[in-house]
Design a protein around this motif. Structure first.
Motif, PDB file in Angstrom:
ATOM      1  N   ASP A 182       0.859  -1.183   0.000  1.00 12.68           N
ATOM      2  CA  ASP A 182       0.000   0.000   0.000  1.00 12.68           C
ATOM      3  C   ASP A 182       0.899   1.239   0.000  1.00 12.68           C
ATOM      4  N   GLU A 183       1.007   1.887  -1.150  1.00 16.68           N
ATOM      5  CA  GLU A 183       1.913   3.029  -1.285  1.00 16.68           C
ATOM      6  C   GLU A 183       1.536   4.170  -0.345  1.00 16.68           C
ATOM      7  N   ALA A 184       0.268   4.464  -0.226  1.00 18.17           N
ATOM      8  CA  ALA A 184      -0.171   5.558   0.648  1.00 18.17           C
ATOM      9  C   ALA A 184       0.214   5.261   2.099  1.00 18.17           C
ATOM     10  N   GLN A 185       0.028   4.036   2.513  1.00 22.53           N
ATOM     11  CA  GLN A 185       0.374   3.653   3.876  1.00 22.53           C
ATOM     12  C   GLN A 185       1.887   3.739   4.099  1.00 22.53           C
ATOM     13  N   ALA A 186       2.677   3.323   3.112  1.00 30.55           N
ATOM     14  CA  ALA A 186       4.134   3.403   3.220  1.00 30.55           C
ATOM     15  C   ALA A 186       4.595   4.857   3.289  1.00 30.55           C
ATOM     16  N   LEU A 187       3.978   5.721   2.496  1.00 25.89           N
ATOM     17  CA  LEU A 187       4.317   7.145   2.543  1.00 25.89           C
ATOM     18  C   LEU A 187       3.977   7.758   3.903  1.00 25.89           C
ATOM     19  N   GLN A 188       2.826   7.368   4.471  1.00 22.82           N
ATOM     20  CA  GLN A 188       2.444   7.856   5.798  1.00 22.82           C
ATOM     21  C   GLN A 188       3.424   7.358   6.860  1.00 22.82           C
ATOM     22  N   GLN A 243      14.263   4.827  13.372  1.00 19.68           N
ATOM     23  CA  GLN A 243      15.118   4.583  12.209  1.00 19.68           C
ATOM     24  C   GLN A 243      14.725   3.286  11.503  1.00 19.68           C
ATOM     25  N   ALA A 244      14.384   2.254  12.270  1.00 19.24           N
ATOM     26  CA  ALA A 244      13.966   0.984  11.674  1.00 19.24           C
ATOM     27  C   ALA A 244      12.668   1.154  10.893  1.00 19.24           C
ATOM     28  N   LYS A 245      11.725   1.907  11.451  1.00 14.41           N
ATOM     29  CA  LYS A 245      10.452   2.158  10.755  1.00 14.41           C
ATOM     30  C   LYS A 245      10.685   2.961   9.481  1.00 14.41           C
ATOM     31  N   LEU A 246      11.582   3.935   9.552  1.00  9.23           N
ATOM     32  CA  LEU A 246      11.896   4.729   8.367  1.00  9.23           C
ATOM     33  C   LEU A 246      12.530   3.848   7.288  1.00  9.23           C
ATOM     34  N   ALA A 247      13.474   3.000   7.674  1.00 11.57           N
ATOM     35  CA  ALA A 247      14.132   2.115   6.707  1.00 11.57           C
ATOM     36  C   ALA A 247      13.129   1.164   6.061  1.00 11.57           C
ATOM     37  N   ALA A 251       6.599   9.358   6.624  1.00 13.30           N
ATOM     38  CA  ALA A 251       6.421  10.703   7.189  1.00 13.30           C
ATOM     39  C   ALA A 251       6.395  10.660   8.717  1.00 13.30           C
ATOM     40  N   ARG A 252       5.694   9.670   9.291  1.00 15.67           N
ATOM     41  CA  ARG A 252       5.647   9.546  10.758  1.00 15.67           C
ATOM     42  C   ARG A 252       7.036   9.275  11.328  1.00 15.67           C
ATOM     43  N   ALA A 253       7.783   8.395  10.683  1.00 18.63           N
ATOM     44  CA  ALA A 253       9.128   8.076  11.171  1.00 18.63           C
ATOM     45  C   ALA A 253      10.050   9.286  11.081  1.00 18.63           C
ATOM     46  N   GLU A 254       9.958  10.029   9.992  1.00 18.64           N
ATOM     47  CA  GLU A 254      10.775  11.239   9.847  1.00 18.64           C
ATOM     48  C   GLU A 254      10.408  12.269  10.920  1.00 18.64           C
ATOM     49  N   GLU A 255       9.115  12.363  11.211  1.00 21.38           N
ATOM     50  CA  GLU A 255       8.659  13.283  12.250  1.00 21.38           C
ATOM     51  C   GLU A 255       9.199  12.858  13.615  1.00 21.38           C
ATOM     52  N   MET A 256       9.164  11.553  13.887  1.00 17.58           N
ATOM     53  CA  MET A 256       9.695  11.046  15.152  1.00 17.58           C
ATOM     54  C   MET A 256      11.187  11.351  15.280  1.00 17.58           C
ATOM     55  N   LEU A 257      11.923  11.183  14.175  1.00 17.70           N
ATOM     56  CA  LEU A 257      13.362  11.422  14.211  1.00 17.70           C
ATOM     57  C   LEU A 257      13.702  12.893  14.396  1.00 17.70           C
ATOM     58  N   GLN A 316      10.057  -0.353   1.207  1.00 24.12           N
ATOM     59  CA  GLN A 316       8.785  -0.684   0.553  1.00 24.12           C
ATOM     60  C   GLN A 316       8.583   0.215  -0.658  1.00 24.12           C
ATOM     61  N   LEU A 317       8.851   1.491  -0.497  1.00 21.23           N
ATOM     62  CA  LEU A 317       8.686   2.434  -1.601  1.00 21.23           C
ATOM     63  C   LEU A 317       9.676   2.139  -2.735  1.00 21.23           C
ATOM     64  N   LYS A 318      10.906   1.770  -2.411  1.00 28.93           N
ATOM     65  CA  LYS A 318      11.884   1.418  -3.441  1.00 28.93           C
ATOM     66  C   LYS A 318      11.469   0.153  -4.179  1.00 28.93           C
ATOM     67  N   THR A 319      10.898  -0.793  -3.460  1.00 31.10           N
ATOM     68  CA  THR A 319      10.411  -2.016  -4.104  1.00 31.10           C
ATOM     69  C   THR A 319       9.314  -1.685  -5.109  1.00 31.10           C
ATOM     70  N   LEU A 320       8.390  -0.811  -4.719  1.00 33.08           N
ATOM     71  CA  LEU A 320       7.329  -0.374  -5.645  1.00 33.08           C
ATOM     72  C   LEU A 320       7.923   0.337  -6.862  1.00 33.08           C
TER      73      LEU A 320
END
Length: 140
Positions: free
Chosen positions: A91-97, A119-123, A100-106, A128-132
């Motif tokens: 789910d691209e939208a879910q991966a993008l969200q 960092q693990a969540k961001l990675a 964004a959440r992980a970047e906000e946390m960092l 997932q996005l790179k795979t898509l």
């Protein structure tokens, strides 16, 4: 007919793929590995990324794995992953969200978050996005 090897991709929840393949490509800890029929026995850890199963010259299937283990025997390859998803089902939208959440946390400097988890969540979201993106480039 080309030689084949049996491939099983299993997550904690379910078996994601089981079938014959000419080749398997996986993101091993020290770099991508390609596994062909009659490969030497091997056990290695996987990092988050794309596992590609080449079924024939005209067909391949892509999967996202969050990490795990790769076990190779001469006629059997097993991918044991915490999470394994067919690339088409990401789910691209879910991966993008999630990204964004992980970047906000960092970016939170209050010290109230666990940076290793963020960092693990961001990675995971980025992979997932790179795979898509790779799936789209191949035209699958």
């Amino acid at each position: 007919m080309a030689m084949t090897i049996h491939v099983d991709i299993v997550s904690a929840e379910q078996e994601v793929f089981s079938g014959l393949a000419e080749m398997l490509f996986a993101p091993a800890e020290l770099g991508e590995v390609g596994i062909a029929p009659r490969h030497a026995p091997l056990i290695t850890r996987l990092k988050p990324g794309e596992v590609r199963v080449k079924i024939s010259d005209k067909e391949s299937q892509e999967f996202y794995v969050s990490g795990g283990l790769l076990e190779v025997q001469p006629h059997l390859v097993t991918v044991l992953a915490d999470t394994a998803i067919r690339a088409h089902d990401i789910d691209e939208a879910q991966a993008l969200q999630a990204k964004a959440r992980a970047e906000e946390m960092l970016s939170d400097k209050s010290g109230k978050i666990d940076y290793a988890i963020a960092q693990a969540k961001l990675a995971e979201a980025v992979m997932q996005l790179k795979t898509l993106e790779r799936l789209r480039k191949r035209g699958s």
